[in-house]
Design an enzyme around this catalytic site. Structure first.
Site, PDB file in Angstrom:
ATOM      1  CE  LYS A 139     124.126  -5.498  -7.006  1.00 54.09           C
ATOM      2  NZ  LYS A 139     123.205  -5.974  -7.988  1.00 54.09           N
ATOM      3  CE  LYS A 179     108.513 -12.629  -6.768  1.00 49.50           C
ATOM      4  NZ  LYS A 179     109.725 -12.633  -5.969  1.00 49.50           N
ATOM      5  CE  LYS A 232     112.976  -0.588 -11.172  1.00 52.86           C
ATOM      6  NZ  LYS A 232     114.369  -0.793 -11.091  1.00 52.86           N
TER       7      LYS A 232
END
Ligand code: TRP
Length: 329
Positions: free
Chosen positions: A113, A196, A199
């Site tokens: 992050k 997979k 989103k």
């Protein structure tokens, strides 16, 4: 009813898709029958990346509605919003007093992050694992169903629990185990053949999708030119279609297309048409419930209030012990 406590937190990041349903949700539905369960929406956690205020409340509402529409039951589980349970913050503070800068900086998701948002490496991001530990320990949960990406956070939680118990010579906190979904959990692939469904991958069919959108998405799915040798192995893109088919269609339908494939007589257009209709038949009742529940503001308010009350009852019992142990008398 098993005595153990199961807890899971969901970051409010958007609508649920088929992959979420056949993954986590199916397991939650089973777990709520067997255990005392806490399911909550981690809205404080989402502040670590500074969403816009409008998105925050809207995303929380959306997820809550969709969870209820999928069948999470307020009679069986405590379903609540993290920010309604202020006890969590107090435990977060105490845990932070025994969490060390070095260990927090070494957490992989923090480093990632920090790389992604170099202008916003805030302390909330750094202490994400202590907030998550507070979420879990406040209910003294035993099992936490999470994906592999959360394993390091779970290790931190266990470490903080152990550390608290050691420092204060108590056995207040059980060390929660990560509950990995059993083998039969379906991993729903995306329709673009890229693995997979997700989103961020942009290959997802959402529970809230309109029938015509589902048809469009399914018809666009990647296929190949078809098998030429009977009973050959399916390439990944084709296997993916069959995986979704197995999840949403009847056994007969699955067998029909599988036999066609094995006989080299498959017509992918037919397969996709059937698949689209079966997905629609599966998602439509959920979609209608989503719309019904969304329209019922009073019901939503009541659900959130009840969930918060159940969660706070359990949380305040833990916090009372914690304060005593730490020395607030
Ligand atoms: N970190 C989790 C995720 O990104 C969300 C979460 C927050 C959570 N608190 C939790 C999960 C407590 C399980 C238990 O998905």
């Amino acid at each position: 009813m098993n005595k153990e406590i199961v807890l899971s937190g969901i970051r409010p990041t958007g609508n649920l898709h088929l992959g979420n349903y056949f993954g986590a949700m199916k397991n939650f539905l089973r777990l709520q029958e067997e255990y005392k369960c806490f399911f909550f929406i981690a809205d404080w956690h989402s502040l670590t990346t500074h969403p816009r205020p409008g998105d925050l409340s809207e995303n929380v509402r959306k997820i809550l509605v969709e969870y209820l529409a999928c069948g999470l039951d307020t009679e069986k589980a405590a379903i609540y919003v993290q920010s309604d349970v202020k006890e969590v913050i107090e435990l977060y503070l105490y845990l932070n007093m025994n969490a060390y800068l070095g260990e927090l900086q070494r957490v992989t998701s923090f480093k990632e992050k920090a790389r992604q948002q170099p202008d916003n490496i805030n302390a909330g991001l750094l202490t994400y694992p202590t907030l998550m530990a507070a979420d879990i320990l406040i209910h003294r949960a035993n099992k936490v169903p999470v994906g592999k990406d959360q394993e390091q956070n779970m290790e931190m939680t266990r470490k903080f629990a152990r550390r608290f118990n050691t420092i204060y010579e108590t056995d207040l906190f059980p060390e929660p185990e990560s509950y990995t979904f059993p083998g039969e959990t379906v991993k729903v692939p995306g329709l673009d053949g890229s693995g997979k469904m997700g989103k961020s991958e942009g290959n997802a069919i959402y529970l809230i999708d309109e029938p015509q959108d589902i048809r469009k998405k399914v018809m666009k799915a990647v296929t190949d030119s078809g098998p030429t040798v009977p009973n050959s192995d399916k390439p990944e893109v084709i296997e993916n279609l069959f995986t979704i088919l197995r999840a949403v269609s009847s056994q007969d339908t699955y067998t029909y297309f599988n036999d066609k494939y094995n006989a080299c007589e498959i017509r992918y257009g037919d397969l996709k048409k059937q698949l689209a209709e079966d997905i629609i038949a599966f998602t439509s009742p959920i979609r209608e419930k989503i719309l019904d529940i969304s329209a019922n503001k009073d019901y939503m308010t009541k659900v959130a209030a009840e969930g918060a009350e159940k969660a706070r009852e359990s949380a305040s019992a833990t916090l009372k012990e914690v304060r005593k142990i730490i020395g607030f008398r």
